[in-house]
Design a protein around this motif. Structure first.
Motif, short mmCIF file in Angstrom:
data_model
loop_
_atom_site.label_atom_id
_atom_site.label_comp_id
_atom_site.label_asym_id
_atom_site.label_seq_id
_atom_site.Cartn_x
_atom_site.Cartn_y
_atom_site.Cartn_z
N PHE A 106 -52.44 65.73 -84.60
CA PHE A 106 -51.35 66.48 -85.21
C PHE A 106 -50.86 65.68 -86.41
O PHE A 106 -50.27 64.61 -86.27
N ILE A 107 -51.15 66.20 -87.61
CA ILE A 107 -50.88 65.42 -88.83
C ILE A 107 -49.76 66.02 -89.66
O ILE A 107 -49.60 65.68 -90.83
N SER A 108 -48.97 66.91 -89.06
CA SER A 108 -47.90 67.56 -89.82
C SER A 108 -46.57 66.81 -89.75
O SER A 108 -45.56 67.30 -90.24
N LEU A 109 -46.56 65.65 -89.08
CA LEU A 109 -45.32 64.87 -89.04
C LEU A 109 -44.93 64.46 -90.45
O LEU A 109 -45.75 63.97 -91.22
N SER A 110 -43.68 64.66 -90.79
CA SER A 110 -43.21 64.34 -92.14
C SER A 110 -42.52 62.99 -92.18
O SER A 110 -41.76 62.64 -91.28
N GLY A 111 -42.81 62.24 -93.22
CA GLY A 111 -42.16 60.95 -93.38
C GLY A 111 -40.66 61.08 -93.57
O GLY A 111 -39.89 60.18 -93.20
N LEU A 112 -40.22 62.21 -94.12
CA LEU A 112 -38.79 62.42 -94.34
C LEU A 112 -38.01 62.46 -93.03
O LEU A 112 -36.84 62.08 -92.97
N SER A 113 -38.67 62.95 -91.96
CA SER A 113 -37.99 62.96 -90.66
C SER A 113 -37.69 61.55 -90.20
O SER A 113 -36.65 61.29 -89.59
N GLY A 114 -38.59 60.60 -90.50
CA GLY A 114 -38.34 59.21 -90.16
C GLY A 114 -37.19 58.62 -90.96
O GLY A 114 -36.36 57.88 -90.43
N VAL A 115 -37.14 58.98 -92.24
CA VAL A 115 -36.06 58.49 -93.10
C VAL A 115 -34.69 58.97 -92.59
O VAL A 115 -33.75 58.18 -92.45
N PHE A 116 -34.60 60.25 -92.28
CA PHE A 116 -33.32 60.79 -91.81
C PHE A 116 -32.96 60.27 -90.42
O PHE A 116 -31.79 60.02 -90.13
N ALA A 117 -33.97 60.08 -89.55
CA ALA A 117 -33.71 59.50 -88.24
C ALA A 117 -33.13 58.09 -88.40
O ALA A 117 -32.21 57.69 -87.68
N GLY A 118 -33.66 57.35 -89.35
CA GLY A 118 -33.16 56.00 -89.61
C GLY A 118 -31.73 56.01 -90.12
O GLY A 118 -30.90 55.18 -89.72
N LEU A 119 -31.42 56.95 -91.00
CA LEU A 119 -30.06 57.04 -91.53
C LEU A 119 -29.06 57.41 -90.42
O LEU A 119 -27.96 56.84 -90.35
N PHE A 120 -29.45 58.34 -89.55
CA PHE A 120 -28.59 58.72 -88.43
C PHE A 120 -28.37 57.52 -87.49
O PHE A 120 -27.26 57.30 -86.99
N ALA A 121 -29.43 56.75 -87.26
CA ALA A 121 -29.32 55.60 -86.38
C ALA A 121 -28.38 54.53 -86.96
O ALA A 121 -27.58 53.93 -86.24
N LEU A 181 -20.53 55.07 -76.10
CA LEU A 181 -21.86 54.59 -76.46
C LEU A 181 -22.93 55.64 -76.13
O LEU A 181 -23.84 55.88 -76.94
N PHE A 182 -22.80 56.24 -74.95
CA PHE A 182 -23.77 57.27 -74.55
C PHE A 182 -23.70 58.48 -75.48
O PHE A 182 -24.73 59.04 -75.87
N THR A 183 -22.49 58.87 -75.86
CA THR A 183 -22.32 60.03 -76.73
C THR A 183 -22.92 59.78 -78.10
O THR A 183 -23.62 60.64 -78.66
N VAL A 184 -22.68 58.59 -78.65
CA VAL A 184 -23.25 58.25 -79.96
C VAL A 184 -24.77 58.28 -79.90
O VAL A 184 -25.44 58.85 -80.77
N ALA A 185 -25.34 57.67 -78.85
CA ALA A 185 -26.79 57.65 -78.70
C ALA A 185 -27.35 59.06 -78.58
O ALA A 185 -28.39 59.39 -79.17
N ALA A 186 -26.67 59.91 -77.81
CA ALA A 186 -27.14 61.29 -77.62
C ALA A 186 -27.09 62.08 -78.92
O ALA A 186 -28.01 62.84 -79.24
N VAL A 187 -26.00 61.92 -79.68
CA VAL A 187 -25.86 62.64 -80.96
C VAL A 187 -26.92 62.19 -81.95
O VAL A 187 -27.55 63.00 -82.64
N VAL A 188 -27.15 60.86 -82.03
CA VAL A 188 -28.18 60.33 -82.92
C VAL A 188 -29.55 60.89 -82.54
O VAL A 188 -30.34 61.30 -83.40
N PHE A 189 -29.83 60.93 -81.23
CA PHE A 189 -31.10 61.45 -80.75
C PHE A 189 -31.28 62.92 -81.13
O PHE A 189 -32.34 63.33 -81.62
N MET A 190 -30.24 63.72 -80.93
CA MET A 190 -30.34 65.15 -81.23
C MET A 190 -30.49 65.40 -82.73
O MET A 190 -31.27 66.27 -83.15
#
Length: 207
Positions: free
Chosen positions: A24-39, A73-82
């Motif tokens: 599956f090669i449709s993973l976008s690098g931008l999703s990683g960038v935004f996941a990092g910013l949310f984290a 802490l759990f809420t922050v982790a859950a929101v970041v994950f979502m």
């Protein structure tokens, strides 16, 4: 000699096409960038909350956190994950649409299953740690199990993810030994590494 070289090049190209067709090669690098910013934003919120309650992260293995802090802490982790999952779905769908590929097929199902197993086990293990009050090992455990999930899933998507997974595992093991750096390691692993990886993948595969 040239004919043999051409035959080897052709075989290599065929193997590359077959390998890509099974991944599956449709993973976008931008999703990683935004996941990092949310984290990073989540880590900043946690740091702010701990400072407001005069809690030093490196002392969490010698003190008991109150329930309100644990819930925060759990809420922050859950929101970041979502948010990370949401951005991954959005950018992956956009990339798949541009390339004329399906987002949900046998390849994406295999990837999801192989990611989900280590993540589910890691989530349960983290819940057990919280139940027993061993909060200081939650961040390292999240990094280790997430890294293992990436290594496991790399067989079904871009192989570059394997290196990100190994980096996450190493960082998690470091944080499990040096407890005081748990939050910093979490921010680096889920934040900085995601941004760096996502940027590299974007310019390598999407530009």
């Amino acid at each position: 000699m040239n004919q043999q070289h051409d035959q080897l090049a052709t075989l290599h190209e065929i193997r590359s096409i077959m390998d890509r067709s099974s991944r599956f090669i449709s993973l976008s690098g931008l999703s990683g960038v935004f996941a990092g910013l949310f984290a990073l934003a989540g880590a900043a919120l946690v740091k702010w909350h701990l400072s407001e309650h005069n809690i030093v992260y490196r002392d969490t293995y010698t003190i008991s956190l109150n329930w309100n802090t644990i819930v925060f802490l759990f809420t922050v982790a859950a929101v970041v994950f979502m948010l990370a999952i949401g951005s991954a779905l959005y950018f992956t769908h956009r990339k798949a649409s541009k390339s004329g590929q399906r987002m949900w097929d046998s390849k994406s199902r295999r990837l999801l299953i192989n990611l989900a197993i280590p993540l589910a086990v890691g989530g349960f293990f983290c819940a057990v740690l919280i139940y027993h009050g061993i909060i200081y090992l939650v961040a390292p455990a999240m990094l280790v199990f997430y890294g293992l999930a990436l290594v496991n899933g790399s067989k079904y998507t871009l192989s570059d993810i394997r290196y990100l997974g190994i980096s996450e595992v190493i960082l998690g093991l470091f944080a499990s030994v040096f407890i005081g750096y748990g939050l910093l390691s979490w921010a680096i692993g889920f934040g900085v590494l995601h941004i760096v990886y996502g940027t590299l993948m974007y310019y390598k595969y999407e530009r």
